[in-house]
Design an enzyme around this catalytic site. Sequence first.
Site, PDB file in Angstrom:
ATOM      1  CE1 TYR A 229      -4.298   1.268   0.057  1.00 38.44           C
ATOM      2  CE2 TYR A 229      -3.184   3.075   1.127  1.00 38.44           C
ATOM      3  CZ  TYR A 229      -4.283   2.580   0.464  1.00 38.44           C
ATOM      4  OH  TYR A 229      -5.343   3.394   0.207  1.00 38.44           O
ATOM      5  N   GLY A 231       2.303   4.690   0.742  1.00 39.62           N
ATOM      6  CA  GLY A 231       3.584   5.130   1.275  1.00 39.62           C
ATOM      7  C   GLY A 231       4.471   3.987   1.764  1.00 39.62           C
ATOM      8  CG  HIS A 258       4.377  16.359   4.558  1.00 37.78           C
ATOM      9  ND1 HIS A 258       3.575  16.030   5.618  1.00 37.78           N
ATOM     10  CD2 HIS A 258       3.813  15.766   3.481  1.00 37.78           C
ATOM     11  CE1 HIS A 258       2.569  15.279   5.201  1.00 37.78           C
ATOM     12  NE2 HIS A 258       2.690  15.109   3.915  1.00 37.78           N
ATOM     13  CB  SER A 281      -2.992  13.998   7.428  1.00 44.74           C
ATOM     14  OG  SER A 281      -2.213  13.562   8.471  1.00 44.74           O
ATOM     15  CB  CYS A 283      -4.926  20.647   7.794  1.00 46.20           C
ATOM     16  SG  CYS A 283      -4.780  20.101   9.492  1.00 46.20           S
ATOM     17  CG  ASN A 287      -9.852  20.707  -0.602  1.00 50.61           C
ATOM     18  OD1 ASN A 287      -9.919  19.912  -1.543  1.00 50.61           O
ATOM     19  ND2 ASN A 287     -10.569  20.574   0.497  1.00 50.61           N
ATOM     20  CG  ASP A 306       2.343  14.631  -0.042  1.00 49.65           C
ATOM     21  OD1 ASP A 306       1.835  15.094   1.005  1.00 49.65           O
ATOM     22  OD2 ASP A 306       2.891  13.512  -0.080  1.00 49.65           O
ATOM     23  CG  ASN A 396      -5.590   6.129   3.725  1.00 50.65           C
ATOM     24  OD1 ASN A 396      -5.437   7.287   3.331  1.00 50.65           O
ATOM     25  ND2 ASN A 396      -4.565   5.277   3.825  1.00 50.65           N
ATOM     26  NE  ARG A 398      -4.251   7.855   0.594  1.00 52.38           N
ATOM     27  CZ  ARG A 398      -3.411   8.756   1.085  1.00 52.38           C
ATOM     28  NH1 ARG A 398      -2.841   9.636   0.297  1.00 52.38           N
ATOM     29  NH2 ARG A 398      -3.152   8.804   2.375  1.00 52.38           N
TER      30      ARG A 398
END
Length: 615
Positions: A229, A231, A258, A281, A283, A287, A306, A396, A398
């Site tokens: 998965y 990361g 980051h 994360s 926050c 967007n 990211d 989570n 993706r």
Amino acid sequence: MGSTSTLDAEISIAKLVTDGATTANPEVIEWVTEVAELTKPESVVWCDGSQDEWNRITSEMVEAGSLIPLNKDLRPGSFLARSHPGDVARVEDRTFICSENEADAGPTNNWRAPADMKAELMPLFDGSMRGRTMYVVPFSMGPVGGAITQLGIEITDSPYAVLNMRIMTRMGQSALDGITPGSEWVRTVHSVGAPLEFGQDDVAWPCNDVKYITHFPETLEVWSYGSGYGGNALLSKKCFALRIASVMGRREGWLAEHMLLLKLTDTVTDKVYHLSAAFPSACGKTNLAMLQPTIPGWKVETIGDDIAWLRPGKDGRLYAINPEAGFFGVAPGTGEGTNPVAMETLWGNTVFTNVALTDDGDVWWEGKTEEVPGHLIDWQGNDWTPDSGRPSAHPNSRFTVPIQQTPTLADEWFEQDGVPLDAILFGGRRATNVPLVAQSLSWQHGVFVGATISSEKTAAQEGTVGELRRDPFAMLPFCGYNMADYWGHWLEMGETLGENAPKIFQANSFRTGAHGRFLWPGFGDNSRVIDWVIRRVSGEVEGRVSAVGTLPAEGELNLDGIEDVRPELDELFAIDPASWLAECELTEEFFAQFGDRVPAGLRAELAGLRQRLSS
Ligand code: OXD
Ligand code: MN
């Protein structure tokens, strides 16, 4: 007899490696051979990153039942993967920094001595790729040959990882050609830890209950075992671009962060600015990376969502690149209303993981559309209806999508040597204390602000609601060395940059009033915050100094069209000395865990803050 056959096996594995090798660099061949001899795959494929290769791997995975092709009319070139239910996220408690000295990993990382960790790992990797194909994936983080770029190779037995790496990095031959004898590159090894013994059938998502995500900063290696998965498996991302790169950056005088990266154009003067922003994360980072301003006068374009690498350029300014080539974004909550740019980006060529499947062969997740489909196949492959009482997509889940599909992509993403940074923003999710926006009083104060970023725990997290979770520089799980030394490195960078340093700001669009009501509308209206930030950078507005930083002075924050927010301004910017002083106590406790490695400059900032609050 036994030793002859072992020798034969080694010769044939070495031949598997060299037969298809697409480089003559003996250092690469030697390393790939060593890993192949250890993991004992059935075949070896050197990846070139081509469309043909993509087509071949996706067809094989569809055939094997590991990928579901989506409706070609609705979502061309796209696929759905469903993970094992126990392999759905990064595993921080199984993530290790294996520096020679424990103190160099620091109190916020799990540590193991490199030799001990290798001794623990080698039996697991021994034969771990039996019956599988071993892929050799060369990749470049940043444009090949760029001033901030770094190269790496991931060896993996997961075709899913190969597809995702092709989206997330500049993968293929030109990266491999850039790895020349004696040059520096990062060696990463990944195995799902599910050998196929004696022709045993495969499963759709192979993985192992035992997981290790291990980093060897001194030798620039990553070894990841047991997970397919995100990361845990796409080793270019958190493992290399943050944990290993942060160590390289400290050694070589740059920063691996980051952070998202934006280009901002003042449409009246055509003047261009660049801003990077670190957010923990949940926050609103994605967007903000695709911000659609609600005020005229600004064009906002995306460079990264990211990770950003920052390095002083020849002119003394700090230059930034997004080392990645795709987005690995969280699907739930991404919708037409919240992020139309992301929705447009996902038109096709996307790998979805753990989202729901619609009856017409498209994808869905909570928040994608207001209207909820009457029937879906959920992320675990079961029938789902709105009254099923559970989410259809994993929280989570993706999407992996090429950045070049972003309608708001800035040309500067292609820029060989990066873009000069004007401002750095630190964000958090704070119901109390932290104002909507504040400029730090100096670089050192900005580093203090970054070091003390926190979010209040919500009901969704373990612990007491309202308790502060510290996430310095949003790097808590991603800093490859002692966090206090990392703060020290930031302070040194400030000395190197001097007057050329970008200005540092803090932002918080989650402050609440009575009954937990958000005081600030957020989303596109965050362009108003950025507008003030840039006007501070350009010297157009003065601001007013407070104990915690410079705030917008009366009338400086553009509220045209949202005048109803005006009565909230006092609360949005209120600084209550008593609760700030109480927070200073917590900061002191937080610093204490790093002992005397906390830079004197940060202790001085804490003392200065207390003094300003008390006077
Ligand atoms: C991510 C993360 O997936 O920060 O980007 O966890
Ligand atoms: Mn992230």
